[in-house]
Scaffold this motif. Sequence first.
Motif, PDB file in Angstrom:
ATOM      1  N   ASN A   1      -4.316   6.377  12.830  1.00 30.96           N
ATOM      2  CA  ASN A   1      -2.985   5.758  12.908  1.00 30.96           C
ATOM      3  C   ASN A   1      -2.921   4.728  14.030  1.00 30.96           C
ATOM      4  OD1 ASN A   1      -1.525   6.885  10.751  1.00 30.96           O
ATOM      5  ND2 ASN A   1      -1.236   8.799  11.872  1.00 30.96           N
ATOM      6  N   LYS A   2      -3.684   4.971  15.083  1.00 34.76           N
ATOM      7  CA  LYS A   2      -3.740   4.002  16.188  1.00 34.76           C
ATOM      8  C   LYS A   2      -4.359   2.694  15.699  1.00 34.76           C
ATOM      9  CE  LYS A   2      -5.384   3.496  20.955  1.00 34.76           C
ATOM     10  NZ  LYS A   2      -6.150   4.145  22.060  1.00 34.76           N
ATOM     11  N   SER A   3      -5.444   2.788  14.921  1.00 36.82           N
ATOM     12  CA  SER A   3      -6.078   1.587  14.363  1.00 36.82           C
ATOM     13  C   SER A   3      -5.147   0.886  13.392  1.00 36.82           C
ATOM     14  CB  SER A   3      -7.380   1.967  13.643  1.00 36.82           C
ATOM     15  OG  SER A   3      -8.341   2.449  14.547  1.00 36.82           O
ATOM     16  N   LEU A   4      -4.446   1.652  12.565  1.00 42.81           N
ATOM     17  CA  LEU A   4      -3.509   1.066  11.604  1.00 42.81           C
ATOM     18  C   LEU A   4      -2.374   0.351  12.322  1.00 42.81           C
ATOM     19  CD1 LEU A   4      -2.631   0.655   8.682  1.00 42.81           C
ATOM     20  CD2 LEU A   4      -1.525   2.910   8.765  1.00 42.81           C
ATOM     21  N   SER A   5      -1.875   0.957  13.392  1.00 42.72           N
ATOM     22  CA  SER A   5      -0.808   0.324  14.176  1.00 42.72           C
ATOM     23  C   SER A   5      -1.294  -0.972  14.810  1.00 42.72           C
ATOM     24  CB  SER A   5      -0.311   1.288  15.259  1.00 42.72           C
ATOM     25  OG  SER A   5       0.295   2.429  14.687  1.00 42.72           O
ATOM     26  N   SER A   6      -2.512  -0.946  15.336  1.00 41.24           N
ATOM     27  CA  SER A   6      -3.080  -2.165  15.923  1.00 41.24           C
ATOM     28  C   SER A   6      -3.210  -3.257  14.875  1.00 41.24           C
ATOM     29  CB  SER A   6      -4.454  -1.862  16.541  1.00 41.24           C
ATOM     30  OG  SER A   6      -4.339  -0.996  17.642  1.00 41.24           O
TER      31      SER A   6
ATOM     32  N   PRO B   1       2.858  -6.601  19.375  1.00 41.19           N
ATOM     33  CA  PRO B   1       4.072  -6.114  20.053  1.00 41.19           C
ATOM     34  C   PRO B   1       4.102  -4.585  20.126  1.00 41.19           C
ATOM     35  CG  PRO B   1       4.571  -6.842  17.828  1.00 41.19           C
ATOM     36  CD  PRO B   1       3.153  -7.208  18.064  1.00 41.19           C
ATOM     37  N   ILE B   2       4.374  -4.096  21.318  1.00 34.55           N
ATOM     38  CA  ILE B   2       4.241  -2.671  21.611  1.00 34.55           C
ATOM     39  C   ILE B   2       5.223  -1.805  20.833  1.00 34.55           C
ATOM     40  CG2 ILE B   2       5.854  -2.612  23.559  1.00 34.55           C
ATOM     41  CD1 ILE B   2       3.627  -0.887  24.983  1.00 34.55           C
ATOM     42  N   ASP B   3       6.329  -2.408  20.366  1.00 32.75           N
ATOM     43  CA  ASP B   3       7.331  -1.620  19.648  1.00 32.75           C
ATOM     44  C   ASP B   3       7.038  -1.514  18.145  1.00 32.75           C
ATOM     45  OD1 ASP B   3       7.732  -4.295  19.154  1.00 32.75           O
ATOM     46  OD2 ASP B   3       9.933  -4.153  19.164  1.00 32.75           O
ATOM     47  N   MET B   4       5.909  -2.061  17.710  1.00 32.32           N
ATOM     48  CA  MET B   4       5.548  -2.001  16.295  1.00 32.32           C
ATOM     49  C   MET B   4       4.454  -0.961  16.088  1.00 32.32           C
ATOM     50  SD  MET B   4       4.370  -5.096  13.751  1.00 32.32           S
ATOM     51  CE  MET B   4       5.996  -5.857  13.854  1.00 32.32           C
ATOM     52  N   SER B   5       4.612  -0.143  15.067  1.00 37.16           N
ATOM     53  CA  SER B   5       3.614   0.895  14.795  1.00 37.16           C
ATOM     54  C   SER B   5       3.563   1.148  13.297  1.00 37.16           C
ATOM     55  CB  SER B   5       3.945   2.187  15.537  1.00 37.16           C
ATOM     56  OG  SER B   5       5.196   2.702  15.102  1.00 37.16           O
ATOM     57  N   ALA B   6       2.515   1.861  12.863  1.00 38.69           N
ATOM     58  CA  ALA B   6       2.350   2.195  11.449  1.00 38.69           C
ATOM     59  C   ALA B   6       1.643   3.532  11.339  1.00 38.69           C
ATOM     60  CB  ALA B   6       1.550   1.104  10.737  1.00 38.69           C
ATOM     61  N   SER B   7       1.810   4.181  10.195  1.00 42.75           N
ATOM     62  CA  SER B   7       1.174   5.485   9.976  1.00 42.75           C
ATOM     63  C   SER B   7       0.913   5.690   8.495  1.00 42.75           C
ATOM     64  CB  SER B   7       2.057   6.614  10.518  1.00 42.75           C
ATOM     65  OG  SER B   7       3.290   6.656   9.820  1.00 42.75           O
ATOM     66  N   TYR B   8       0.011   6.620   8.229  1.00 44.90           N
ATOM     67  CA  TYR B   8      -0.304   6.983   6.853  1.00 44.90           C
ATOM     68  C   TYR B   8      -0.460   8.495   6.799  1.00 44.90           C
ATOM     69  CZ  TYR B   8      -2.490   7.102   2.256  1.00 44.90           C
ATOM     70  OH  TYR B   8      -2.759   7.363   0.942  1.00 44.90           O
ATOM     71  N   PRO B   9       0.134   9.167   5.800  1.00 46.94           N
ATOM     72  CA  PRO B   9       0.051  10.636   5.724  1.00 46.94           C
ATOM     73  C   PRO B   9      -1.394  11.122   5.695  1.00 46.94           C
ATOM     74  CG  PRO B   9       1.635   9.792   4.130  1.00 46.94           C
ATOM     75  CD  PRO B   9       0.939   8.601   4.694  1.00 46.94           C
TER      76      PRO B   9
ATOM     77  N   ILE C   1       0.849  -1.189   0.000  1.00 48.29           N
ATOM     78  CA  ILE C   1       0.000   0.000   0.000  1.00 48.29           C
ATOM     79  C   ILE C   1       0.884   1.239   0.000  1.00 48.29           C
ATOM     80  CG2 ILE C   1      -1.902   1.207   1.115  1.00 48.29           C
ATOM     81  CD1 ILE C   1      -2.536  -1.639   0.102  1.00 48.29           C
ATOM     82  N   GLU C   2       0.739   2.062  -0.992  1.00 54.93           N
ATOM     83  CA  GLU C   2       1.586   3.237  -1.166  1.00 54.93           C
ATOM     84  C   GLU C   2       1.477   4.188   0.027  1.00 54.93           C
ATOM     85  OE1 GLU C   2       2.282   6.750  -4.541  1.00 54.93           O
ATOM     86  OE2 GLU C   2       0.818   5.155  -4.863  1.00 54.93           O
ATOM     87  N   LYS C   3       2.619   4.646   0.509  1.00 56.58           N
ATOM     88  CA  LYS C   3       2.776   5.657   1.563  1.00 56.58           C
ATOM     89  C   LYS C   3       2.538   5.129   2.974  1.00 56.58           C
ATOM     90  CE  LYS C   3       1.522   9.570  -1.407  1.00 56.58           C
ATOM     91  NZ  LYS C   3       0.625  10.729  -1.590  1.00 56.58           N
ATOM     92  N   VAL C   4       2.192   3.839   3.129  1.00 56.43           N
ATOM     93  CA  VAL C   4       2.059   3.287   4.483  1.00 56.43           C
ATOM     94  C   VAL C   4       3.457   3.079   5.065  1.00 56.43           C
ATOM     95  CG1 VAL C   4       1.371   1.273   5.838  1.00 56.43           C
ATOM     96  CG2 VAL C   4      -0.172   2.195   4.114  1.00 56.43           C
ATOM     97  N   GLN C   5       3.688   3.618   6.232  1.00 59.64           N
ATOM     98  CA  GLN C   5       4.978   3.491   6.912  1.00 59.64           C
ATOM     99  C   GLN C   5       4.825   2.547   8.105  1.00 59.64           C
ATOM    100  OE1 GLN C   5       7.834   4.967   5.755  1.00 59.64           O
ATOM    101  NE2 GLN C   5       6.615   5.771   4.048  1.00 59.64           N
ATOM    102  N   VAL C   6       5.676   1.498   8.144  1.00 56.50           N
ATOM    103  CA  VAL C   6       5.626   0.526   9.240  1.00 56.50           C
ATOM    104  C   VAL C   6       6.998   0.473   9.900  1.00 56.50           C
ATOM    105  CG1 VAL C   6       5.094  -1.841   9.895  1.00 56.50           C
ATOM    106  CG2 VAL C   6       3.916  -0.797   7.954  1.00 56.50           C
ATOM    107  N   SER C   7       7.012   0.477  11.226  1.00 51.14           N
ATOM    108  CA  SER C   7       8.290   0.505  11.955  1.00 51.14           C
ATOM    109  C   SER C   7       9.125  -0.737  11.693  1.00 51.14           C
ATOM    110  CB  SER C   7       8.028   0.670  13.455  1.00 51.14           C
ATOM    111  OG  SER C   7       7.247  -0.406  13.942  1.00 51.14           O
ATOM    112  N   SER C   8       8.467  -1.886  11.494  1.00 52.16           N
ATOM    113  CA  SER C   8       9.180  -3.127  11.155  1.00 52.16           C
ATOM    114  C   SER C   8       8.228  -4.039  10.397  1.00 52.16           C
ATOM    115  CB  SER C   8       9.708  -3.824  12.420  1.00 52.16           C
ATOM    116  OG  SER C   8       8.650  -4.113  13.307  1.00 52.16           O
TER     117      SER C   8
END
Length: 742
Positions: free
Chosen positions: A592-597, A577-585, A419-426
Amino acid sequence: MYLFFSYILDVSLKLNEKQFTFFKHLQYSFLKVDFIFYIVLIFLVAFVYHYLISVFFSWFEKYLIPISNDREKYTFIFYAFSLTAFCLTDSKFFDAVMETNFITHFLKNNILKLTIPNLLELDILILILIIFVFFISCYIVKGISELENNKPGVGLAIFSSVVFSILLNYFLQYSIRADLIIMEKYIFPGATLFQISIFFAIFLLLYSIINEYLLASIINILLLIGISISSYLKYQFRQEPLLPSDLSWLKNPVSLLGFVGVSSYLYVIVLLALLFFIYWFFRGILLYGKVFKIQLVRLVTILLILFFYIGVYYSFKNRQDGKMDEKIPVLATLNNRYDIAWFGNTVNAQMKSNSYVWFSQLTSELMYKPDKYSKSSMEKIEEKYRLKSIDINKSRNQFISEHTVIYVLSESFSDPSRIEKVQVSSNPVKKIQEIKKNTTSGLMKSDGYGGGTANMEFQTLTGLPMYNLSPSISILYTQVAPKMKYFPSISNYFNPRNRDVIHVASPSNYSRNVIYGNLKFNKFIHYGNKGNKGYNVGGNYSDDSTYRLIEENLNKNSQFFSVITIQNHTPWTEQNPIDMSASYPGFSDGQNKSLSSYVRMLSQTDTATQSFLESLSKKDKKITVVFYGDHLPGLYPESAFKNNPESQYQTDYFIWSNFDTPKLNYPLVNLSDFSAMVFEQTNSKVSPYYALLTEVLKKASVDKKALEGEAQEIADDLKMVEYDLISGKGYLSKDFFKVPTN
């Protein structure tokens, strides 16, 4: 009041305009003063008349036209004529009339020969419109008077129905709005008028049946709120409009409310309590009394509304090649002039209204009859693929009935890196990516976004693709399955004692309990079974727990499992895992909280799936797992797919076996291809039906952009077989579906 509701109608026509806001057109659209000139003219004539009569001919007013003696009656008529003038001089009304088939046909054929008969025909149409609008205006004025005097009547019921229908039309269309323009229009002519007419009839019917204004109004308000919110939520999650088939969810209100969170229970209870209190407190004070005082008028009103709906229903039902009789007002223009059925339900609802899609779905054929369909054609197809199955089976030495096959539909599973522009920590799915590298794998074309799980399951079981069906079909299990001559499920080739389903959700969702019963599944493990122990992830039954249920039910025999996980279903509220997150511009903190979950839940699916396969690899029998995501989560905005629209409907799949199998090369497949792939990967012999599906997989599936020659012939053969099973005469013999067992 007229300006206010006229403005609501005006913005309803512009909902799909890019960057739409309710107040955007306020400065130049609210003060629609088309009618001011006519009203001023009426006042001017009245003033001159009154001045001349009162000053110079007072005896004339006194003896011949005693207006002053019955002022209330003439005031009522004046208001009704004024409201009629407002409507008839409104530009929207003029545009709607000019778009009708009659006017366009009249102008096209008679503009150069304006004869007396032609002009008379046009005059009659205009006169009918004036009389009709005046008739409605009289009742609206009467209704306002009844409201003022706290005495409900037919006029108030009509006035309220008009208000509710205009509001429901706006809220319902707003709930599915998109930046959309087709044929240089934001919504097609006639769509708004048709939908308001449908809603007006519904509201008035409830007033007629209940015959108590306050109670009927409360029910109508509940209907307005319920439909609007349901449509909004469904579109947010699934990018799909509310459909008649969704009424089946009313049988499972607990599951329905569970999709939108526990807080929804509180909102519903508070709203119902508030409306109940209003009715209890005001029932003898506010607008108390019968709406219809004369029972005959009430009965006639109910019958007229029912005849109206029957007329609309049969107008849709009796379409020939998708076209209606040109003489049908409004609807014929909406249906005939713009053919966008191939766009699907969502775009049709946005451009032609929800109501249009509802009637289309209720009256459309499940599948359009192929031109060459006949008994002799089906016999030729059966013989053709009987010979093809013999040819395929020469090189195969296995029998599917001697294997254990596990279909794992992984709810909302899809690699977010596509998915274009989705940023994931790992990377949350690195283990499954590794599995895909070493197995038959690729992308699967989904038929839904944010939903449609049951449709995906249907296609994987039957091998029948959804793309051959009518675009109005939305739920295969409830609309198609009950009418099928034969349900060609891959599970049919396993002993009934060894067929299991695992889906830890409500067993009656989409009539699954009925479908599985008809397919003679031995066991259906769902959330209602006692003893299902496991932990939750994000509020849903975890994938790891579901995999454990599979292992607990494995035995030494060959088996078939249809498994649907539910872990990654909305709502997304996982912290680990608490150290994993994601965001979208452009996303809010909550989004972003839902996306991270969601990506955290994918991570847990990733780990659980690898462990599950490692465990199966140690089992002393041949096991094949078909793992696939059914659709993307309804998290991403439309802008995420702007540069790659196809990515909105592509998920991941792999087919894994715990014994040596070839790594097949199918980068993009349809759900209906999976069974043919399983037969090929396990080197199992096929029936004529699976010989056909094998040919479709190799030469005519969704990875082929343009079909011609042999590929088109194979695609047409599948369409004929599908039609015979769903809507045809059932010409195919049972031998067509028999797979060799020894």
